[in-house]
Design an enzyme around this catalytic site. Structure first.
Site, PDB file in Angstrom:
ATOM      1  N   SER A 139      32.707  42.894  16.929  1.00  0.00           N
ATOM      2  CA  SER A 139      31.496  43.668  17.541  1.00  0.00           C
ATOM      3  C   SER A 139      30.461  42.708  17.923  1.00  0.00           C
ATOM      4  O   SER A 139      30.533  41.468  17.440  1.00  0.00           O
ATOM      5  CB  SER A 139      31.032  44.604  16.531  1.00  0.00           C
ATOM      6  OG  SER A 139      29.868  45.299  16.757  1.00  0.00           O
ATOM      7  N   TYR A 152      28.296  46.628   7.696  1.00  0.00           N
ATOM      8  CA  TYR A 152      28.937  46.658   9.102  1.00  0.00           C
ATOM      9  C   TYR A 152      28.898  45.373   9.525  1.00  0.00           C
ATOM     10  O   TYR A 152      29.751  44.406   9.940  1.00  0.00           O
ATOM     11  CB  TYR A 152      28.703  47.632   9.886  1.00  0.00           C
ATOM     12  CG  TYR A 152      29.565  47.585  11.204  1.00  0.00           C
ATOM     13  CD1 TYR A 152      30.507  48.363  11.420  1.00  0.00           C
ATOM     14  CD2 TYR A 152      29.093  47.062  12.514  1.00  0.00           C
ATOM     15  CE1 TYR A 152      31.439  48.638  12.399  1.00  0.00           C
ATOM     16  CE2 TYR A 152      29.761  47.316  13.796  1.00  0.00           C
ATOM     17  CZ  TYR A 152      30.980  47.701  13.477  1.00  0.00           C
ATOM     18  OH  TYR A 152      31.657  47.972  14.878  1.00  0.00           O
TER      19      TYR A 152
HETATM   20  P1  NAD Z   1      37.356  54.956  16.073  1.00  0.00           P
HETATM   21  O1  NAD Z   1      36.799  56.020  15.009  1.00  0.00           O
HETATM   22  O2  NAD Z   1      37.516  55.919  17.515  1.00  0.00           O
HETATM   23  O3  NAD Z   1      38.818  54.220  15.685  1.00  0.00           O
HETATM   24  C1  NAD Z   1      39.091  53.925  14.427  1.00  0.00           C
HETATM   25  C2  NAD Z   1      40.196  54.147  14.157  1.00  0.00           C
HETATM   26  O4  NAD Z   1      40.344  53.344  12.745  1.00  0.00           O
HETATM   27  C3  NAD Z   1      40.799  55.573  13.992  1.00  0.00           C
HETATM   28  O5  NAD Z   1      42.245  55.580  14.553  1.00  0.00           O
HETATM   29  C4  NAD Z   1      40.746  55.653  12.274  1.00  0.00           C
HETATM   30  O6  NAD Z   1      41.796  56.529  11.951  1.00  0.00           O
HETATM   31  C5  NAD Z   1      41.392  54.254  12.093  1.00  0.00           C
HETATM   32  N1  NAD Z   1      40.749  54.072  10.584  1.00  0.00           N
HETATM   33  C6  NAD Z   1      39.749  54.164  10.081  1.00  0.00           C
HETATM   34  N2  NAD Z   1      39.973  53.751   8.629  1.00  0.00           N
HETATM   35  C7  NAD Z   1      41.104  53.598   8.417  1.00  0.00           C
HETATM   36  C8  NAD Z   1      41.909  53.393   7.277  1.00  0.00           C
HETATM   37  N3  NAD Z   1      41.496  53.078   5.997  1.00  0.00           N
HETATM   38  N4  NAD Z   1      43.118  53.202   7.315  1.00  0.00           N
HETATM   39  C9  NAD Z   1      43.789  53.071   8.640  1.00  0.00           C
HETATM   40  N5  NAD Z   1      43.082  53.469   9.845  1.00  0.00           N
HETATM   41  C10 NAD Z   1      41.937  53.717   9.703  1.00  0.00           C
HETATM   42  O7  NAD Z   1      36.457  53.856  16.484  1.00  0.00           O
HETATM   43  P2  NAD Z   1      36.548  52.886  17.658  1.00  0.00           P
HETATM   44  O8  NAD Z   1      35.262  52.802  18.342  1.00  0.00           O
HETATM   45  O9  NAD Z   1      37.782  52.979  18.417  1.00  0.00           O
HETATM   46  O10 NAD Z   1      36.404  51.619  16.724  1.00  0.00           O
HETATM   47  C11 NAD Z   1      37.749  50.553  16.721  1.00  0.00           C
HETATM   48  C12 NAD Z   1      37.187  49.109  16.479  1.00  0.00           C
HETATM   49  O11 NAD Z   1      36.182  48.750  17.332  1.00  0.00           O
HETATM   50  C13 NAD Z   1      36.278  49.161  15.164  1.00  0.00           C
HETATM   51  O12 NAD Z   1      36.800  48.104  14.421  1.00  0.00           O
HETATM   52  C14 NAD Z   1      35.000  49.094  15.341  1.00  0.00           C
HETATM   53  O13 NAD Z   1      34.034  48.597  14.253  1.00  0.00           O
HETATM   54  C15 NAD Z   1      34.923  48.260  16.517  1.00  0.00           C
HETATM   55  N6  NAD Z   1      33.804  48.413  17.772  1.00  0.00           N
HETATM   56  C16 NAD Z   1      33.670  49.419  18.010  1.00  0.00           C
HETATM   57  C17 NAD Z   1      32.372  49.685  19.031  1.00  0.00           C
HETATM   58  C18 NAD Z   1      32.094  50.766  19.656  1.00  0.00           C
HETATM   59  O14 NAD Z   1      30.979  50.996  20.368  1.00  0.00           O
HETATM   60  N7  NAD Z   1      33.038  51.908  19.649  1.00  0.00           N
HETATM   61  C19 NAD Z   1      31.566  48.642  19.264  1.00  0.00           C
HETATM   62  C20 NAD Z   1      31.995  47.486  18.538  1.00  0.00           C
HETATM   63  C21 NAD Z   1      33.048  47.349  17.772  1.00  0.00           C
END
Ligand code: NAD
Length: 257
Positions: A139, A152
């Site tokens: 991130s 986080y």
């Molecule tokens: P999201 O909530 O859409 O997806 C998260 C996924 O992780 C889901 O499929 C969920 O079921 C899965 N998950 C959560 N806990 C779990 C567990 N214990 N076991 C198995 N699966 C699990 O979120 P996203 O935005 O797509 O995030 C994906 C990654 O990107 C994360 O690591 C997040 O920190 C990172 N990220 C997101 C953003 C953003 O702005 N969306 C920014 C920076 C980093």
């Protein structure tokens, strides 16, 4: 690139799902994972759309036994895992004085310990075949901090250190390890924060998006999800063979300040 097997954690939602679609469009086998109730359906739909072989595992990445089972199932079906995308992640926002220990442990467990366990589980196959691509979704918060996100920010800074270490250990075996550092992408993890921040700051939805979330993101709009997925695919491609140990910011100029 010939057909590979790609395991993506948290690939039934958000960035993981977009990444799965990019790899599926290239014809690779996908191991889907995620906790969404309709995860099996989501995986089946993507596989049908692109005509690929796939597996869906509802493995909870907090459970090391379930991780080992998911990897065994994938290897039984496809023979190996070539590309691992550690994407599953969660967030919780609170001042440190009120931050619940169980939330801290869950965030560190899912965002940092799970990538370690998954890397361990796929390592023997990658080392034996002298090919592996590990991509960690970190991130912008792996590079800089924001208040109220102690767990986080710690987990994402940690995964960048892990990425560098694995790059060094993987180099003799043609295993690369890199991180992608997204800024704000409009996915469920962000949507949930909008509600929390509205309550916490007494702001409207638009005020939270513009004044809290996008305040530091120079481009002042969400990052299109496909751009994160395409960056992951690039890091797995032949063109990136000698790129290892780096963190690629895809954050609209956030960390330029
Ligand atoms: P999201 O909530 O859409 O997806 C998260 C996924 O992780 C889901 O499929 C969920 O079921 C899965 N998950 C959560 N806990 C779990 C567990 N214990 N076991 C198995 N699966 C699990 O979120 P996203 O935005 O797509 O995030 C994906 C990654 O990107 C994360 O690591 C997040 O920190 C990172 N990220 C997101 C953003 C953003 O702005 N969306 C920014 C920076 C980093």
């Amino acid at each position: 690139m010939t057909k590979k097997t790609v395991l993506i954690t948290g690939s039934t939602s958000g960035i993981g799902l977009a990444t799965a679609r990019v790899f599926a469009a290239k014809g690779h086998n996908i191991v889907f994972n995620g906790l969404e109730a309709n995860g099996a359906e989501i995986a089946a739909d993507v596989a049908k759309e692109f005509g690929i072989d796939y597996l869906f595992s509802p493995c909870n990445v907090l459970e090391s036994k379930q991780i080992d089972e998911m990897v065994s199932q994938a290897v039984d079906k496809f023979g190996t895992i070539d590309i691992l995308v550690n994407n599953a992640g969660i967030q919780f926002v609170s001042p440190v004085k009120d931050f619940p220990l169980e939330k801290w442990n869950a965030i560190i467990g899912i965002n940092l310990t799970a990538p370690f366990l998954l890397t361990k589980a796929v390592w023997p196959y990658m080392e034996k075949q002298k090919f592996g691509r590990i991509i960690n979704i970190a991130s912008a918060h792996g590079l800089v901090a924001s208040e109220y996100k102690s767990a986080y920010v710690s987990s994402k800074h940690g995964i960048i250190g892990f990425t560098k270490t694995i790059a060094l250990e993987g180099a003799p075996f043609n295993i690369t390890c890199n991180a992608v550092c997204p800024g704000y992408v409009h996915t469920p993890i962000v949507e949930n924060q909008i509600g929390d921040q509205m309550k916490a700051h007494g702001l409207s939805r638009e005020e939270v998006i513009q004044k809290v979330m996008l305040a530091k993101q120079a481009i002042k709009s969400f990052i299109p999800i496909e751009l994160i997925a395409n960056t992951v695919a690039f890091l797995a491609a032949d063109e990136a063979t000698t790129i290892t140990g780096i963190s690629v910011p895809v954050e609209g100029g956030w960390t330029a300040q």
